[in-house]
Scaffold this motif. Structure first.
Motif, PDB file in Angstrom:
ATOM      1  N   ASN A 384       0.868  -1.210  -0.082  1.00  0.00           N
ATOM      2  CA  ASN A 384       0.077   0.036  -0.018  1.00  0.00           C
ATOM      3  C   ASN A 384       0.837   1.249  -0.026  1.00  0.00           C
ATOM      4  OD1 ASN A 384      -2.510   1.449   0.224  1.00  0.00           O
ATOM      5  ND2 ASN A 384      -2.329   1.620   2.316  1.00  0.00           N
ATOM      6  N   ALA A 388       0.445   4.213  -2.509  1.00  0.00           N
ATOM      7  CA  ALA A 388       0.457   5.519  -2.022  1.00  0.00           C
ATOM      8  C   ALA A 388       1.458   6.796  -2.392  1.00  0.00           C
ATOM      9  CB  ALA A 388       0.148   5.758  -0.379  1.00  0.00           C
ATOM     10  N   SER A 412      -3.665  13.433  -0.708  1.00  0.00           N
ATOM     11  CA  SER A 412      -2.564  12.517  -0.963  1.00  0.00           C
ATOM     12  C   SER A 412      -1.555  12.208  -0.145  1.00  0.00           C
ATOM     13  CB  SER A 412      -2.189  12.702  -2.345  1.00  0.00           C
ATOM     14  OG  SER A 412      -1.197  11.879  -2.790  1.00  0.00           O
ATOM     15  N   SER A 415      -2.711  10.454   3.143  1.00  0.00           N
ATOM     16  CA  SER A 415      -2.872   8.947   2.778  1.00  0.00           C
ATOM     17  C   SER A 415      -1.622   8.215   2.749  1.00  0.00           C
ATOM     18  CB  SER A 415      -3.428   8.663   1.384  1.00  0.00           C
ATOM     19  OG  SER A 415      -4.755   9.444   1.445  1.00  0.00           O
ATOM     20  N   LEU A 416      -0.364   8.864   2.301  1.00  0.00           N
ATOM     21  CA  LEU A 416       0.799   8.591   2.259  1.00  0.00           C
ATOM     22  C   LEU A 416       1.532   8.403   3.604  1.00  0.00           C
ATOM     23  CD1 LEU A 416       3.556   7.413   0.962  1.00  0.00           C
ATOM     24  CD2 LEU A 416       4.131   9.813   0.540  1.00  0.00           C
TER      25      LEU A 416
END
Length: 447
Positions: A384, A388, A412, A415-416
């Motif tokens: 993941n 990401a 973004s 999320s990372l």
């Protein structure tokens, strides 16, 4: 020179430079330092030494009692019968008032119960060693978990700082673009607000980490606040492939929790045997006493007459006594009631032992399941993160080219960061579960 040194001190103080020493610790160094300096472990060492001394000298019940005394007394009233006893009429009244008596007594009591009393002291020491070892291992596991937990906190802070730096760079870029007329003022304000909102959170996280490091130093036994502590290491677990059933069958005899309960049962059984021996067998008592009394006339110089049997009289004796306490045979006597209490406590500990054994199996299975689940999540989150990171890189390029909004870039990046923190958390969970499993099994599975 004095002015120069004074100026240097003022500059250093004004600049906020700290003279505190910086200490870097690896996991092994932290554990070693705790074993030598942790206050709880030092207290446990003292408790074990007390039990060791009690076991080492448990034979002292066989040491005879010995008492020696000497008495020189003067009667308040003159006793005229002393003249009649000695047949002399020329004694001075004062001399006849004085009496010199010495006494020496030795006694030794022997009972078969002493055998089990001595064995009980030694068994109690063995039980203490198990408790001491369990405390050592629990402390080591706590130190290791705290160490990895602080590493996790440090890594989280690094991610937050990196994110904050990205926001700062975007704010600077937005200011440049705004001056060049490339973006409206609203876009500039958005980057400034985003940076200013994040900065206090990072400062709070940094302060929290500092406080946690101080707490960790306190647990290790270090002086708190005097040195700056830096932890060196990484959250990288050693993965193992084990079967819970095989572990239970192989390592159950090593379990400290099971051995601890069993050792306490052994101690109580020896105490019960000692009580039974005291009740059902007689005790032998050996006594010797010497009570020399001076019957001479010259009390002021009685030392010269030592050895003269005509001037000393000994009323001492040597005796051998075999005694049997019939009261201990009565079911309501203190001895029999203590025996009943010990039997009841032994029954309770046997139930506890069964519970501990079943709980041991349950905890081993749960720890192994937790390892398997954490490993699966680690594999999934590793994949993941790659996705990401790729999504963030694309969004960032689009943002710089004016093809996407700041909100999309922020989402973004969030999320990372969540993916990175999630992976670190699962690695920490794996390490924590492995430490719990190794402690429960009382062995080392990770090489």
């Amino acid at each position: 020179m004095k002015k120069f040194l004074g100026t240097v001190c003022v500059v250093l103080l004004a600049s906020g430079i700290s003279f505190a020493e910086t200490i870097s610790l690896t996991l092994e160094q932290a554990v070693d330092y705790a074993l030598k300096n942790n206050r709880t472990l030092k207290s446990n060492d003292i408790d074990l030494e007390i039990k060791n001394r009690a076991a080492k000298y448990s034979w002292n019940v066989l040491i005879p009692t010995a008492n020696i005394a000497g008495t020189l007394s003067r009667a308040n009233e003159y006793n005229p019968s002393s003249k009649a006893m000695t047949g002399r009429s020329d004694f001075k009244d004062e001399e006849e008032r004085w009496t010199t008596v010495g006494s020496l007594s030795l006694g030794l009591n022997l009972s078969l119960s002493y055998i089990y009393t001595i064995k009980s002291a030694k068994a109690n020491y063995e039980a203490g060693k198990i408790t001491w070892e369990q405390s050592q291992k629990d402390t080591i596991v706590s130190i290791k978990k705290l160490f990895y937990g602080l590493l996790l906190q440090q890594e989280s802070l690094k991610i937050d700082k990196a994110s904050l730096e990205n926001k700062r760079q975007r704010m600077i870029q937005a200011e440049t673009n705004f001056r060049n007329g490339a973006i409206p003022k609203l876009s500039l304000l958005q980057t400034q607000v985003d940076y200013q909102n994040t900065k206090p959170n990072v400062d709070t996280a940094e302060q929290s980490l500092k406080q946690q490091l101080d707490t960790f130093a306190f647990l290790l036994g270090m002086p708190v606040g005097e040195d700056k502590l830096i932890l060196e290491g990484s959250i990288e677990p050693t993965y193992i492939d084990v079967s819970s059933q095989n572990l239970i069958e192989q390592y159950e005899p090593n379990s400290l929790s099971i051995r601890n309960v069993q050792s306490n049962i052994d101690v109580l059984k020896l105490n019960l045997q000692a009580l039974n021996m005291a009740a059902w067998t007689p005790a032998l008592s050996l006594n010797f006493s010497a009570t020399p009394a001076y019957i001479g006339t010259d009390h002021a110089d009685w030392i010269k007459d030592i050895g003269d049997r005509d001037k000393w009289y000994d009323s001492g004796s040597l005796s051998f006594t075999l005694a049997f306490n019939l009261a201990n045979l009565l079911p309501w006597s203190a001895n029999r009631q203590q025996a009943q209490d010990l039997k009841a406590n032994i029954d309770k500990l046997n139930l506890t032992l069964d519970t501990v054994k079943e709980n041991y199996k349950l905890e081993v299975r749960q720890a192994v399941d937790k390892l398997v689940q954490a490993k699966d999540k680690i594999d999934s989150m590793t994949r993941n993160i790659a996705l990401a990171q790729e999504a963030y890189d694309v969004t960032y390029r689009n943002y710089r080219n004016g093809m996407t909004e700041l909100l999309d870039l922020r989402d973004s990046e969030t999320s990372l960061n969540q993916a990175k923190l999630g992976l670190l958390n699962q690695k920490f969970e794996y390490i924590s579960a492995l430490l719990d499993l190794e402690t429960k099994l009382n062995t080392t599975l990770s090489k």
